[in-house]
Design a protein around this motif. Structure first.
Motif, PDB file in Angstrom:
ATOM      1  N   GLN A   1      49.650  33.636  56.969  1.00  0.00           N
ATOM      2  CA  GLN A   1      50.911  34.258  56.584  1.00  0.00           C
ATOM      3  C   GLN A   1      51.690  33.424  55.575  1.00  0.00           C
ATOM      4  O   GLN A   1      52.523  33.954  54.840  1.00  0.00           O
ATOM      5  N   HIS A   2      51.405  32.125  55.489  1.00  0.00           N
ATOM      6  CA  HIS A   2      52.102  31.283  54.520  1.00  0.00           C
ATOM      7  C   HIS A   2      51.762  31.706  53.085  1.00  0.00           C
ATOM      8  O   HIS A   2      52.653  31.789  52.235  1.00  0.00           O
ATOM      9  N   ALA A   3      50.497  31.979  52.830  1.00  0.00           N
ATOM     10  CA  ALA A   3      50.098  32.448  51.500  1.00  0.00           C
ATOM     11  C   ALA A   3      50.641  33.854  51.253  1.00  0.00           C
ATOM     12  O   ALA A   3      51.056  34.184  50.135  1.00  0.00           O
ATOM     13  N   PHE A   4      50.665  34.669  52.291  1.00  0.00           N
ATOM     14  CA  PHE A   4      51.183  36.030  52.171  1.00  0.00           C
ATOM     15  C   PHE A   4      52.661  36.020  51.784  1.00  0.00           C
ATOM     16  O   PHE A   4      53.088  36.740  50.866  1.00  0.00           O
ATOM     17  N   ILE A   5      53.455  35.194  52.451  1.00  0.00           N
ATOM     18  CA  ILE A   5      54.896  35.149  52.188  1.00  0.00           C
ATOM     19  C   ILE A   5      55.172  34.709  50.752  1.00  0.00           C
ATOM     20  O   ILE A   5      55.991  35.312  50.048  1.00  0.00           O
ATOM     21  N   PHE A   6      54.459  33.681  50.290  1.00  0.00           N
ATOM     22  CA  PHE A   6      54.719  33.205  48.929  1.00  0.00           C
ATOM     23  C   PHE A   6      54.235  34.233  47.901  1.00  0.00           C
ATOM     24  O   PHE A   6      54.875  34.429  46.865  1.00  0.00           O
ATOM     25  N   GLY A   7      53.127  34.884  48.186  1.00  0.00           N
ATOM     26  CA  GLY A   7      52.657  35.933  47.291  1.00  0.00           C
ATOM     27  C   GLY A   7      53.657  37.061  47.187  1.00  0.00           C
ATOM     28  O   GLY A   7      53.933  37.563  46.088  1.00  0.00           O
ATOM     29  N   ARG A   8      54.236  37.464  48.307  1.00  0.00           N
ATOM     30  CA  ARG A   8      55.250  38.519  48.295  1.00  0.00           C
ATOM     31  C   ARG A   8      56.506  38.079  47.549  1.00  0.00           C
ATOM     32  O   ARG A   8      57.171  38.879  46.880  1.00  0.00           O
TER      33      ARG A   8
ATOM     34  N   LEU B   1      50.288  37.924  38.417  1.00  0.00           N
ATOM     35  CA  LEU B   1      48.922  37.455  38.644  1.00  0.00           C
ATOM     36  C   LEU B   1      48.888  36.386  39.736  1.00  0.00           C
ATOM     37  O   LEU B   1      48.036  36.424  40.636  1.00  0.00           O
ATOM     38  N   GLU B   2      49.825  35.453  39.686  1.00  0.00           N
ATOM     39  CA  GLU B   2      49.863  34.407  40.702  1.00  0.00           C
ATOM     40  C   GLU B   2      50.200  34.990  42.074  1.00  0.00           C
ATOM     41  O   GLU B   2      49.651  34.574  43.101  1.00  0.00           O
ATOM     42  N   GLY B   3      51.077  35.995  42.088  1.00  0.00           N
ATOM     43  CA  GLY B   3      51.421  36.630  43.345  1.00  0.00           C
ATOM     44  C   GLY B   3      50.215  37.236  44.024  1.00  0.00           C
ATOM     45  O   GLY B   3      49.998  37.052  45.226  1.00  0.00           O
ATOM     46  N   TRP B   4      49.397  37.942  43.240  1.00  0.00           N
ATOM     47  CA  TRP B   4      48.210  38.568  43.826  1.00  0.00           C
ATOM     48  C   TRP B   4      47.150  37.541  44.197  1.00  0.00           C
ATOM     49  O   TRP B   4      46.366  37.751  45.122  1.00  0.00           O
TER      50      TRP B   4
ATOM     51  N   PRO C   1      48.906  46.742  38.624  1.00  0.00           N
ATOM     52  CA  PRO C   1      48.856  45.522  37.822  1.00  0.00           C
ATOM     53  C   PRO C   1      48.817  44.297  38.734  1.00  0.00           C
ATOM     54  O   PRO C   1      49.521  44.285  39.757  1.00  0.00           O
ATOM     55  N   PRO C   2      48.002  43.290  38.427  1.00  0.00           N
ATOM     56  CA  PRO C   2      47.235  43.099  37.195  1.00  0.00           C
ATOM     57  C   PRO C   2      45.835  43.710  37.231  1.00  0.00           C
ATOM     58  O   PRO C   2      45.036  43.447  36.342  1.00  0.00           O
ATOM     59  N   PHE C   3      45.523  44.498  38.259  1.00  0.00           N
ATOM     60  CA  PHE C   3      44.212  45.144  38.328  1.00  0.00           C
ATOM     61  C   PHE C   3      44.295  46.435  37.515  1.00  0.00           C
ATOM     62  O   PHE C   3      44.851  47.432  37.967  1.00  0.00           O
ATOM     63  N   LEU C   4      43.763  46.419  36.319  1.00  0.00           N
ATOM     64  CA  LEU C   4      43.976  47.514  35.373  1.00  0.00           C
ATOM     65  C   LEU C   4      43.020  48.675  35.583  1.00  0.00           C
ATOM     66  O   LEU C   4      43.208  49.745  35.011  1.00  0.00           O
ATOM     67  N   VAL C   5      41.972  48.463  36.373  1.00  0.00           N
ATOM     68  CA  VAL C   5      41.039  49.558  36.680  1.00  0.00           C
ATOM     69  C   VAL C   5      40.745  49.534  38.178  1.00  0.00           C
ATOM     70  O   VAL C   5      40.888  48.506  38.838  1.00  0.00           O
ATOM     71  N   GLN C   6      40.338  50.677  38.695  1.00  0.00           N
ATOM     72  CA  GLN C   6      39.938  50.736  40.096  1.00  0.00           C
ATOM     73  C   GLN C   6      38.685  49.900  40.325  1.00  0.00           C
ATOM     74  O   GLN C   6      37.843  49.789  39.440  1.00  0.00           O
ATOM     75  N   ASP C   7      38.584  49.329  41.502  1.00  0.00           N
ATOM     76  CA  ASP C   7      37.384  48.593  41.887  1.00  0.00           C
ATOM     77  C   ASP C   7      36.996  49.057  43.292  1.00  0.00           C
ATOM     78  O   ASP C   7      37.482  48.514  44.289  1.00  0.00           O
TER      79      ASP C   7
END
Length: 225
Positions: A40-47, A79-82, A109-115
């Motif tokens: 959750q630490h990485a999740f919180i900073f990403g959010r 990008l860093e958030g994701w 964004p930043p995923f410009l196409v579906q994967d």
């Protein structure tokens, strides 16, 4: 300390004044060393980087340039958030897994196409942890497929199976989808009785489309999908 500086729910225990700027380096530090025990630490900073935290949970707004210090040259805040969100997902954080799966499905964004493969991968991880919205995401993939030479073929049976899994947990969109499946015979036999039962459940849970379908089916000449 970082949580107490920034979040309302964490502040009473330590009695600290709100200080978002002091919170950021502390939250960044624990995010970079997050483990499977503390994803959750990485999740919180990403959010935080993605500006996705509910405003009513934050004690004071962040200054406009406060996050720039944590963005390496050549990168962006988004990008860093994701990157942190994916880190949390890799470490087993259920909500991160769902959100990353959703981002790859909708090409946020930043995923410009579906994967499809990455989206299904993360949805599947979240599904295994009981995330019903991830089950619905998987159902959508198999219901619609994806175009292109390397796209994903439709699979009505899997679409039905994952929708049913989410519907049994009470997800309104999944209940609506189960009604669609029964009405159209997608992955299951057509059944007007089953259709109406699922639409009623979805309507009871606030789904307006289910209410529209019930009204359409109640007409003397029912309106087909």
């Amino acid at each position: 300390m970082g949580m107490a500086y920034l979040f309302k729910f964490a502040s009473p225990s330590l009695g600290l004044q709100a200080d978002p700027v002091a919170a950021l380096p502390l939250l960044h530090r624990v995010a970079t060393v997050a483990t499977v025990a503390t994803p959750q630490h990485a999740f919180i900073f990403g959010r935080l980087l993605l500006s996705k935290l509910p405003p009513d949970e934050i004690r004071a707004p962040l200054p406009s340039n406060a996050l720039a210090h944590f963005v390496p040259a050549g990168s962006t805040v988004v990008l860093e958030g994701w990157k942190y969100m994916e880190r949390a997902a890799h470490l087993g954080h259920e909500l991160s897994q769902f959100l990353v799966g959703e981002a790859y499905r909708t090409a946020q964004p930043p995923f410009l196409v579906q994967d499809p493969l990455l989206s299904i991968h993360y949805y599947s991880l979240a599904s295994q942890q009981g995330k019903m919205e991830a089950d619905m995401g998987l159902s959508i993939w198999f219901l619609h497929g994806s175009p292109g030479e390397d796209g994903l073929e439709k699979d009505p049976v899997l679409a039905f199976m994952f929708a049913k899994k989410a519907a049994k947990k009470g997800l309104p969109m999944a209940e609506l989808t189960m009604g669609f499946c029964a009405e159209e015979g997608i992955g299951c036999p057509k059944s007007l009785q089953t259709t109406i039962e699922w639409y009623k459940k979805a309507k009871e849970h606030g789904n307006s489309v289910a209410a529209e379908r019930l009204n359409a089916l109640s007409q003397s000449s029912p309106n087909a999908l």
